[in-house]
Motif scaffolding. Structure first.
Motif, PDB file in Angstrom:
ATOM      1  N   THR A   4       2.814   5.860   0.680  1.00  0.00           N
ATOM      2  CA  THR A   4       1.105   6.076   0.587  1.00  0.00           C
ATOM      3  C   THR A   4       0.662   4.886   1.215  1.00  0.00           C
ATOM      4  OG1 THR A   4       0.567   4.644  -1.601  1.00  0.00           O
ATOM      5  CG2 THR A   4       0.544   6.998  -0.948  1.00  0.00           C
ATOM      6  N   LYS A   5      -0.293   4.348   2.522  1.00  0.00           N
ATOM      7  CA  LYS A   5      -0.336   3.407   2.407  1.00  0.00           C
ATOM      8  C   LYS A   5      -1.065   2.266   2.010  1.00  0.00           C
ATOM      9  CE  LYS A   5      -4.001   5.282   6.161  1.00  0.00           C
ATOM     10  NZ  LYS A   5      -5.262   4.903   6.476  1.00  0.00           N
ATOM     11  N   GLU A   6      -1.035   2.640   0.959  1.00  0.00           N
ATOM     12  CA  GLU A   6      -1.360   1.773  -0.430  1.00  0.00           C
ATOM     13  C   GLU A   6      -0.397   0.683  -0.763  1.00  0.00           C
ATOM     14  OE1 GLU A   6      -3.976  -0.932  -1.845  1.00  0.00           O
ATOM     15  OE2 GLU A   6      -4.693   0.567  -1.062  1.00  0.00           O
ATOM     16  N   ASN A 134       0.572   2.373  14.731  1.00  0.00           N
ATOM     17  CA  ASN A 134       0.028   2.626  13.279  1.00  0.00           C
ATOM     18  C   ASN A 134      -0.337   1.125  13.139  1.00  0.00           C
ATOM     19  OD1 ASN A 134      -0.198   5.396  14.142  1.00  0.00           O
ATOM     20  ND2 ASN A 134       1.532   5.933  13.308  1.00  0.00           N
ATOM     21  N   ARG A 135      -1.185   1.475  11.954  1.00  0.00           N
ATOM     22  CA  ARG A 135      -1.589  -0.401  11.573  1.00  0.00           C
ATOM     23  C   ARG A 135      -1.893  -0.133  10.323  1.00  0.00           C
ATOM     24  NH1 ARG A 135      -6.190  -2.264  10.946  1.00  0.00           N
ATOM     25  NH2 ARG A 135      -6.520  -4.560  10.639  1.00  0.00           N
ATOM     26  N   ILE A 136      -2.047  -1.078   9.511  1.00  0.00           N
ATOM     27  CA  ILE A 136      -1.960  -1.060   8.099  1.00  0.00           C
ATOM     28  C   ILE A 136      -2.685  -2.915   8.070  1.00  0.00           C
ATOM     29  CG2 ILE A 136      -1.993  -1.142   5.359  1.00  0.00           C
ATOM     30  CD1 ILE A 136       0.216   0.658   5.980  1.00  0.00           C
ATOM     31  N   TYR A 143     -11.459  -3.089  11.506  1.00  0.00           N
ATOM     32  CA  TYR A 143     -10.834  -2.332  12.170  1.00  0.00           C
ATOM     33  C   TYR A 143     -11.707  -1.398  13.086  1.00  0.00           C
ATOM     34  CZ  TYR A 143     -10.085  -6.855  13.641  1.00  0.00           C
ATOM     35  OH  TYR A 143     -10.389  -9.190  13.823  1.00  0.00           O
ATOM     36  N   ASP A 144     -10.464  -0.060  12.212  1.00  0.00           N
ATOM     37  CA  ASP A 144     -10.956   1.089  12.530  1.00  0.00           C
ATOM     38  C   ASP A 144     -12.439   0.677  12.883  1.00  0.00           C
ATOM     39  OD1 ASP A 144      -8.724   1.867  11.892  1.00  0.00           O
ATOM     40  OD2 ASP A 144      -8.625   2.092  10.177  1.00  0.00           O
ATOM     41  N   ARG A 145     -13.728   0.782  12.222  1.00  0.00           N
ATOM     42  CA  ARG A 145     -14.999   1.007  12.686  1.00  0.00           C
ATOM     43  C   ARG A 145     -15.288   0.093  14.005  1.00  0.00           C
ATOM     44  NH1 ARG A 145     -15.830  -0.545   7.341  1.00  0.00           N
ATOM     45  NH2 ARG A 145     -15.326   1.802   7.047  1.00  0.00           N
ATOM     46  N   GLN A 174      -7.394  10.326   9.940  1.00  0.00           N
ATOM     47  CA  GLN A 174      -7.767  10.565  11.495  1.00  0.00           C
ATOM     48  C   GLN A 174      -8.724   9.417  11.840  1.00  0.00           C
ATOM     49  OE1 GLN A 174      -8.968  11.836   8.101  1.00  0.00           O
ATOM     50  NE2 GLN A 174     -11.550  11.835   8.515  1.00  0.00           N
ATOM     51  N   TRP A 175      -9.404   8.267  10.803  1.00  0.00           N
ATOM     52  CA  TRP A 175      -9.726   7.188  10.954  1.00  0.00           C
ATOM     53  C   TRP A 175      -9.052   5.877  12.144  1.00  0.00           C
ATOM     54  CZ3 TRP A 175      -9.939   8.924   6.203  1.00  0.00           C
ATOM     55  CH2 TRP A 175      -8.934   7.570   5.229  1.00  0.00           C
ATOM     56  N   ASP A 176      -7.958   6.218  11.311  1.00  0.00           N
ATOM     57  CA  ASP A 176      -7.462   5.113  11.861  1.00  0.00           C
ATOM     58  C   ASP A 176      -7.315   4.692  13.505  1.00  0.00           C
ATOM     59  OD1 ASP A 176      -6.055   3.983   9.589  1.00  0.00           O
ATOM     60  OD2 ASP A 176      -5.205   5.111   8.504  1.00  0.00           O
ATOM     61  N   ILE A 177      -7.242   3.354  13.965  1.00  0.00           N
ATOM     62  CA  ILE A 177      -6.888   4.401  15.407  1.00  0.00           C
ATOM     63  C   ILE A 177      -5.679   2.493  15.640  1.00  0.00           C
ATOM     64  CG2 ILE A 177      -8.171   2.391  17.501  1.00  0.00           C
ATOM     65  CD1 ILE A 177      -9.829   4.433  16.358  1.00  0.00           C
TER      66      ILE A 177
HETATM   67 MG    MG Z   1      -7.374   1.327   9.044  1.00  0.00          MG
END
Ligand code: MG
Ligand code: ADP
Length: 193
Positions: A4-6, A134-136, A143-145, A174-177
């Motif tokens: 997971t991302k977390e 892809n970024r975490i 930043y996504d926002r 789906q919101w990850d840029i």
């Molecule tokens: Mg993100």
């Protein structure tokens, strides 16, 4: 296996905390040298870059170099109330101070919001990246926002140490840029522009 991302965020933040400060400086210099040689940098007229803190790839020399080359430079100002950020123009590093959570931002009286539409290159920090762009981040989605409001043609470049490049697969939200390029001390690990 999917992590997971977390889990990745936690692991890589821990890894970043343990980096040797000398190595952080040496590798940061290399990363910026690669960037300075790139047309994406020298063609840019208005660069937005994060101000490095903790063991992030250091960006102070990027700010100075860009200003010396007569480029416009803006840096993010965070609004923790609604987890948004906006760009503010700086004309020198002396305008920067330590704010919330040790984040380095322009002094209150020196905040000069700029029209995000004028930015033609964005330099993005990250906790971890994969080799596909892809970024975490820190997990708040700042930043996504912000990045979703920009013209998609404006290149978004992540700066990272090789040790921040993740081999494991994670589920991208789906919101990850995604980034358009990722630069490490070894050069581009991802380039899509
Ligand atoms: Mg993100
Ligand atoms: N464009 C957006 N609009 C609304 N909420 C968003 C947006 N981007 C991210 N978020 C929210 O921010 C939170 C953190 O996002 P995440 O991608 O995990 O963090 P980060 O990108 O910092 O690693 C998520 O709960 C998500 O709902």
């Amino acid at each position: 296996m999917t992590t997971t991302k977390e889990e990745i965020r936690k692991l890589f933040l821990e890894k970043r905390r343990k980096l040797d400060p000398h190595e952080v400086t040496i590798h940061s210099r290399k990363i910026l040298e690669h960037l300075f040689e790139s047309p994406i940098f020298y063609q840019a007229k208005h660069i937005m870059t994060y101000m490095s803190y903790q063991n992030e790839v250091q960006t102070d020399d990027l700010v100075s170099k860009a200003i010396n080359l007569q480029k416009v430079v803006s840096v993010p100002v965070c609004n923790p109330k609604d987890t948004t950020l906006f760009p503010s123009q700086i004309t020198g590093l002396s305008m920067i101070e330590k704010g919330y959570f040790g984040l380095r931002e322009p002094k209150k009286e020196m905040i000069r919001p700029v029209d995000p539409k004028k930015i033609d290159l964005v330099i993005v920090p990250g906790v971890a990246f994969d080799p596909k762009g892809n970024r975490i981040g820190h997990g708040k989605g700042y930043y996504d926002r912000f990045l979703e409001t920009l013209n998609p043609l404006v290149p978004k470049i992540g700066l990272a140490f090789q040790s921040q490049i993740v081999r494991e697969h994670w589920h991208v939200s789906q919101w990850d840029i995604p980034m358009d390029g990722i630069m490490t001390e070894e050069g581009w690990v991802y380039k899509n522009f």
